[in-house]
Design a protein around this motif. Structure first.
Motif, PDB file in Angstrom:
ATOM      1  N   LEU A 210       0.848  -1.283  -0.005  1.00 51.65           N
ATOM      2  CA  LEU A 210       0.153   0.005  -0.049  1.00 51.65           C
ATOM      3  C   LEU A 210       0.828   1.372   0.188  1.00 51.65           C
ATOM      4  CD1 LEU A 210      -3.199   0.883   1.909  1.00 51.65           C
ATOM      5  CD2 LEU A 210      -1.245   2.276   2.364  1.00 51.65           C
ATOM      6  N   LEU A 211       0.502   2.139  -0.744  1.00 48.45           N
ATOM      7  CA  LEU A 211       1.040   3.558  -0.644  1.00 48.45           C
ATOM      8  C   LEU A 211       0.033   4.604  -0.200  1.00 48.45           C
ATOM      9  CD1 LEU A 211       3.330   5.363  -1.472  1.00 48.45           C
ATOM     10  CD2 LEU A 211       2.198   5.907  -3.665  1.00 48.45           C
ATOM     11  N   TYR A 212       0.654   5.404   0.929  1.00 48.84           N
ATOM     12  CA  TYR A 212      -0.171   6.157   1.663  1.00 48.84           C
ATOM     13  C   TYR A 212       0.305   7.503   1.385  1.00 48.84           C
ATOM     14  CZ  TYR A 212      -2.313   8.122   5.849  1.00 48.84           C
ATOM     15  OH  TYR A 212      -3.143   8.813   6.968  1.00 48.84           O
ATOM     16  N   VAL A 213      -0.525   8.404   0.924  1.00 49.25           N
ATOM     17  CA  VAL A 213      -0.267  10.055   0.272  1.00 49.25           C
ATOM     18  C   VAL A 213      -0.998  10.744   1.295  1.00 49.25           C
ATOM     19  CG1 VAL A 213       0.058  11.602  -1.420  1.00 49.25           C
ATOM     20  CG2 VAL A 213       0.658   9.050  -1.877  1.00 49.25           C
ATOM     21  N   ASN A 214      -0.419  11.792   2.092  1.00 49.26           N
ATOM     22  CA  ASN A 214      -0.815  12.594   2.892  1.00 49.26           C
ATOM     23  C   ASN A 214      -0.507  14.073   2.748  1.00 49.26           C
ATOM     24  OD1 ASN A 214      -2.523  13.269   5.083  1.00 49.26           O
ATOM     25  ND2 ASN A 214      -0.724  13.169   6.590  1.00 49.26           N
ATOM     26  N   GLN A 215      -1.398  15.138   2.778  1.00 46.68           N
ATOM     27  CA  GLN A 215      -1.367  16.405   2.607  1.00 46.68           C
ATOM     28  C   GLN A 215      -0.416  17.001   3.814  1.00 46.68           C
ATOM     29  OE1 GLN A 215      -4.944  18.406   2.249  1.00 46.68           O
ATOM     30  NE2 GLN A 215      -4.578  19.421   4.500  1.00 46.68           N
ATOM     31  N   VAL A 216       0.037  18.073   3.648  1.00 51.02           N
ATOM     32  CA  VAL A 216       0.874  18.838   4.706  1.00 51.02           C
ATOM     33  C   VAL A 216       0.508  20.189   4.643  1.00 51.02           C
ATOM     34  CG1 VAL A 216       2.921  19.649   2.987  1.00 51.02           C
ATOM     35  CG2 VAL A 216       3.361  19.133   5.162  1.00 51.02           C
ATOM     36  N   GLY A 217       0.786  20.842   5.894  1.00 47.83           N
ATOM     37  CA  GLY A 217       0.357  22.245   5.847  1.00 47.83           C
ATOM     38  C   GLY A 217      -0.497  22.553   7.123  1.00 47.83           C
ATOM     39  N   GLY A 218      -0.655  23.762   7.607  1.00 44.56           N
ATOM     40  CA  GLY A 218      -1.593  24.250   8.558  1.00 44.56           C
ATOM     41  C   GLY A 218      -3.009  25.010   7.802  1.00 44.56           C
ATOM     42  N   HIS A 219      -3.773  24.524   8.647  1.00 43.54           N
ATOM     43  CA  HIS A 219      -5.204  25.065   8.314  1.00 43.54           C
ATOM     44  C   HIS A 219      -5.842  25.481   9.482  1.00 43.54           C
ATOM     45  CE1 HIS A 219      -4.882  24.325   3.766  1.00 43.54           C
ATOM     46  NE2 HIS A 219      -4.464  23.078   4.197  1.00 43.54           N
ATOM     47  N   ASP A 220      -6.082  26.791   9.945  1.00 45.22           N
ATOM     48  CA  ASP A 220      -6.614  27.153  11.097  1.00 45.22           C
ATOM     49  C   ASP A 220      -5.916  26.263  12.151  1.00 45.22           C
ATOM     50  OD1 ASP A 220      -8.252  28.494   9.363  1.00 45.22           O
ATOM     51  OD2 ASP A 220     -10.216  27.305   9.731  1.00 45.22           O
ATOM     52  N   GLN A 221      -6.674  25.781  13.041  1.00 44.40           N
ATOM     53  CA  GLN A 221      -6.237  25.016  14.189  1.00 44.40           C
ATOM     54  C   GLN A 221      -5.332  23.578  13.642  1.00 44.40           C
ATOM     55  OE1 GLN A 221     -10.168  25.347  16.615  1.00 44.40           O
ATOM     56  NE2 GLN A 221      -8.519  24.939  18.047  1.00 44.40           N
ATOM     57  N   ILE A 222      -5.690  23.144  12.574  1.00 44.75           N
ATOM     58  CA  ILE A 222      -5.007  21.797  12.245  1.00 44.75           C
ATOM     59  C   ILE A 222      -3.900  22.044  11.455  1.00 44.75           C
ATOM     60  CG2 ILE A 222      -5.957  19.659  11.237  1.00 44.75           C
ATOM     61  CD1 ILE A 222      -7.695  20.492  13.667  1.00 44.75           C
ATOM     62  N   VAL A 223      -2.909  21.057  11.832  1.00 46.83           N
ATOM     63  CA  VAL A 223      -1.693  20.861  10.864  1.00 46.83           C
ATOM     64  C   VAL A 223      -1.766  19.469  10.471  1.00 46.83           C
ATOM     65  CG1 VAL A 223       0.939  21.014  11.013  1.00 46.83           C
ATOM     66  CG2 VAL A 223      -0.503  22.659  12.485  1.00 46.83           C
ATOM     67  N   TYR A 224      -1.220  19.213   9.242  1.00 47.67           N
ATOM     68  CA  TYR A 224      -0.980  18.138   8.551  1.00 47.67           C
ATOM     69  C   TYR A 224       0.386  17.838   8.440  1.00 47.67           C
ATOM     70  CZ  TYR A 224      -6.015  18.650   7.631  1.00 47.67           C
ATOM     71  OH  TYR A 224      -7.414  18.732   7.829  1.00 47.67           O
ATOM     72  N   ASP A 225       0.781  16.786   8.705  1.00 47.86           N
ATOM     73  CA  ASP A 225       2.365  16.613   8.933  1.00 47.86           C
ATOM     74  C   ASP A 225       3.015  15.929   7.538  1.00 47.86           C
ATOM     75  OD1 ASP A 225       1.185  14.238   9.422  1.00 47.86           O
ATOM     76  OD2 ASP A 225       2.740  13.411  10.638  1.00 47.86           O
ATOM     77  N   GLY A 226       1.915  15.548   6.668  1.00 43.03           N
ATOM     78  CA  GLY A 226       2.614  14.909   5.427  1.00 43.03           C
ATOM     79  C   GLY A 226       3.062  13.425   5.799  1.00 43.03           C
ATOM     80  N   ALA A 227       4.422  13.160   5.967  1.00 46.54           N
ATOM     81  CA  ALA A 227       5.004  11.667   6.290  1.00 46.54           C
ATOM     82  C   ALA A 227       4.302  10.488   5.457  1.00 46.54           C
ATOM     83  CB  ALA A 227       4.651  11.630   7.828  1.00 46.54           C
ATOM     84  N   SER A 228       4.060  11.021   4.390  1.00 44.18           N
ATOM     85  CA  SER A 228       3.470   9.927   3.345  1.00 44.18           C
ATOM     86  C   SER A 228       4.476   8.564   3.501  1.00 44.18           C
ATOM     87  CB  SER A 228       3.414  10.381   2.117  1.00 44.18           C
ATOM     88  OG  SER A 228       2.598  11.525   1.958  1.00 44.18           O
ATOM     89  N   PHE A 229       3.744   7.576   3.236  1.00 46.20           N
ATOM     90  CA  PHE A 229       4.754   6.264   3.400  1.00 46.20           C
ATOM     91  C   PHE A 229       4.171   5.172   2.480  1.00 46.20           C
ATOM     92  CE2 PHE A 229       1.562   6.100   6.569  1.00 46.20           C
ATOM     93  CZ  PHE A 229       0.912   4.756   6.544  1.00 46.20           C
ATOM     94  N   ALA A 230       5.020   4.107   2.361  1.00 44.13           N
ATOM     95  CA  ALA A 230       4.804   2.884   1.604  1.00 44.13           C
ATOM     96  C   ALA A 230       4.962   1.746   2.664  1.00 44.13           C
ATOM     97  CB  ALA A 230       5.613   2.797   0.397  1.00 44.13           C
ATOM     98  N   VAL A 231       3.797   0.713   2.443  1.00 47.71           N
ATOM     99  CA  VAL A 231       4.195  -0.532   3.295  1.00 47.71           C
ATOM    100  C   VAL A 231       4.082  -1.828   2.411  1.00 47.71           C
ATOM    101  CG1 VAL A 231       3.347   0.653   5.547  1.00 47.71           C
ATOM    102  CG2 VAL A 231       1.741  -0.610   3.966  1.00 47.71           C
ATOM    103  N   THR A 232       4.562  -2.765   2.863  1.00 44.97           N
ATOM    104  CA  THR A 232       4.426  -4.050   2.353  1.00 44.97           C
ATOM    105  C   THR A 232       4.166  -5.138   3.421  1.00 44.97           C
ATOM    106  OG1 THR A 232       6.888  -4.714   2.410  1.00 44.97           O
ATOM    107  CG2 THR A 232       6.192  -3.532   0.592  1.00 44.97           C
ATOM    108  N   PRO A 233       3.457  -6.355   2.866  1.00 45.95           N
ATOM    109  CA  PRO A 233       3.126  -7.617   3.924  1.00 45.95           C
ATOM    110  C   PRO A 233       4.305  -7.813   4.916  1.00 45.95           C
ATOM    111  CG  PRO A 233       2.146  -7.894   1.898  1.00 45.95           C
ATOM    112  CD  PRO A 233       2.951  -6.744   1.625  1.00 45.95           C
TER     113      PRO A 233
END
Length: 562
Positions: A210-233
């Motif tokens: 699985l490939l997990y892609v996340n957004q990054v950045g601050g929006h009002d009170q919430i911060v997104y860290d990115g830190a996207s990752f890939a996992v294998t069994p």
């Protein structure tokens, strides 16, 4: 082999043209790198979360035009599949929108999938605008690889703790070679480890990478860290993108294995460094998106304002931060001299605006109007409100963002003055307990290898300095004790790992005595009775699993049992 570009972008809510520009740039790089797939985060077109902008007809029209623009843009990258997130219209009973994933290529829409699990808890309220998508799996063949798709929450229910259906299981039944999940997963202490554990277990359970892609950045009170990752069994997390920065990164996928042409440079952050980076990114984006370039902070000579100033300097630069000291007749000599030392260490200007005469004039006017002296709590709060007014005067006159300096311990129990030290546009440390404020100050000094925040400030006994010889312990228990109580009452089972064990042990010991049980009851009452203050306070940057604001919604006028 399938070459994938993960595009960990920092979209701005509502800035559809700007977000498209980010996606076009990332897609152009992916195409130049000979990728066949570029993956953007959840709701990458609008930013997450648009809220009631989704009720605006003009905004919906802009979304439709944005999708058309992205379809046209995909023609400029032949053979590259763009995975984007956007709200899409639906018909039939229920809400009129889906939270959707689209795959675009060569000017065509190749696949459409609607998010099935809509979180409505903590800070989330997706059910307010979206209808759950149909219980179907969506798979697309790209070259020799069958790629299945999920949207954020769809991948978080593999153990069926929160929902009756499990989109991950349904997708696994369709037998893809790879799962791609697009996300807007907010950051808080322990969240990275939670993601890794959950998706590693699901990958192993279904024998699917699985490939997990996340957004990054601050929006009002919430911060997104990115830190996207890939996992294998077999390998668990085999790749991770850096946290708190925008980036694009290429991964090659073949026969269930990810390989990376370049190292990502990810790292596990200790708690204090995590807090530091999250606050800095949160402030930087909040100021940028709200049109501020400079900040002003009231400098009391205490540890809370000192930490706020240090973090503001890191986020905005020393030339863009101003401190103002406002001594009264109760201010100690050290409150001014420590402020001077701090600002010299940080390289920022410190302005002085004494309030002694203003307080005296208020006292005379009060006595003349009401035939009573101004004293006690009213006099203490007056000083805080005068300072808050002066800071707002400066903000209005010179265009600086006023940063409030309250910490979570004091905000919890109302140890702050409404329309005084609660004035401001954003609170940087409002989700840090007081003991964590001390720890983060020490961490900043240790990391710098020098005394950024004067030790005299760190070692000083906390005081509001609104009355003669006043100390915080006159009104509150020692902060190590208070913070244990607050963590248990506010966060409780949401605490993670060692902290949860430590807090529960200390709390159990405390309530095992009559004195301790009485103290806990008193703190419960203080938390409940000060909800009205928190409701009127500025937004605070969320750092922990349960922060004041949208993540903790309690009534003001209610009967609480203590």
């Amino acid at each position: 082999m399938l070459r994938i570009t993960l595009a960990q972008i920092n979209p701005t809510i509502g800035d559809i043209a700007g977000n498209i520009a980010l996606m076009r740039a990332a897609a152009a790089k992916a195409h130049a790198d000979k990728a066949q797939l570029v993956v953007f985060p959840e709701l990458s077109l609008t930013g997450y979360y648009p809220g009631d902008l989704l009720d605006e007809p003009g905004f919906l029209a802009r979304i439709e035009q944005g999708i058309a623009d992205l379809l046209e843009a995909s023609r400029s990258t032949p053979g590259l599949h763009w995975v984007i997130g956007a709200p899409l219209h639906r018909t039939g009973p229920g809400k009129s929108l889906w939270n959707s994933l689209l795959v675009l290529c060569n000017g065509n829409e190749c696949l459409r999938y609607a998010k099935q699990l809509l979180p409505t808890y903590n800070i989330f309220d997706e059910r307010r605008h979206f209808e759950p998508g149909p219980d179907v799996a969506r798979v697309l063949r790209i070259g020799d690889t069958r790629v299945g798709f999920l949207v954020c929450e769809d991948g978080w229910n593999d153990e069926r703790h929160d929902y009756d259906i499990n989109p991950f299981e349904r997708l696994a039944d369709a037998a893809p070679d790879l799962i791609v999940s697009i996300n807007a997963s907010p950051s808080n202490l322990g969240k990275r480890e939670q993601r890794h554990a959950l998706f590693s277990a699901a990958s192993q359970h279904h024998n699917l990478p699985l490939l997990y892609v996340n957004q990054v950045g601050g929006h009002d009170q919430i911060v997104y860290d990115g830190a996207s990752f890939a996992v294998t069994p077999a390998g668990g997390v085999v790749f991770e993108a850096p946290a708190f920065v925008e980036c694009t990164h290429n991964l090659d996928f073949a026969q269930g294995v990810f390989t990376s042409p370049a190292e990502a440079g990810a790292e596990e952050l200790p708690p204090m460094e995590f807090y530091r980076r999250q606050i800095v990114l949160g402030l930087r984006d909040y100021a940028r998106r709200c049109g501020f370039t400079k900040a002003v902070i009231g400098s009391s000579g205490g540890i809370d304002s000192a930490l706020t100033m240090a973090l503001a300097v890191e986020a905005l630069g020393a030339d863009n931060v101003i401190g103002i000291t406002m001594p009264s007749r109760f201010s100690s000599t050290g409150s001014v001299s420590d402020s001077v030392s701090l600002c010299q260490n940080l390289g920022i200007r410190l302005l002085e605006h004494p309030i002694r005469d203003i307080v005296s004039q208020y006292g005379s006017g009060f006595d003349a109007a009401f035939a009573a002296p101004l004293q006690g709590l009213a006099l203490e709060n007056l000083q805080a409100r005068i300072r808050g007014t002066i800071l707002m005067e400066y903000s209005n006159s010179f265009g600086h963002l006023l940063l409030t300096t309250g910490n979570k311990s004091e905000i919890s129990v109302g140890y702050c003055t409404l329309y005084g030290d609660t004035n401001g546009g954003l609170g940087l440390i409002g989700d840090l307990y007081k003991t964590e404020v001390f720890d983060l100050c020490r961490h900043i000094n240790h990391s710098a290898g020098r005394e950024i925040i004067p030790v005299a400030i760190i070692d000083k006994e906390p005081s509001a300095e609104l009355a003669p010889d006043q100390r915080d312990t006159d009104s509150l228990p020692p902060y190590p004790v208070l913070d244990v109580i607050l963590k248990q009452l506010i966060e409780g089972k949401r605490l993670e790992g060692a902290e949860r064990t430590q807090v529960q042990t200390a709390f159990t010991e405390l309530v095992g005595t009559a004195e301790g049980a009485a103290l806990v009851a008193r703190i419960k009452k203080m938390i409940a009775r000060n909800e009205y203050k928190r409701r009127q306070a500025p937004p605070i940057l969320r750092l922990r699993s349960r922060a004041f604001g949208s993540g903790r919604q309690m009534p003001i006028a209610a009967r609480y049992e203590f």
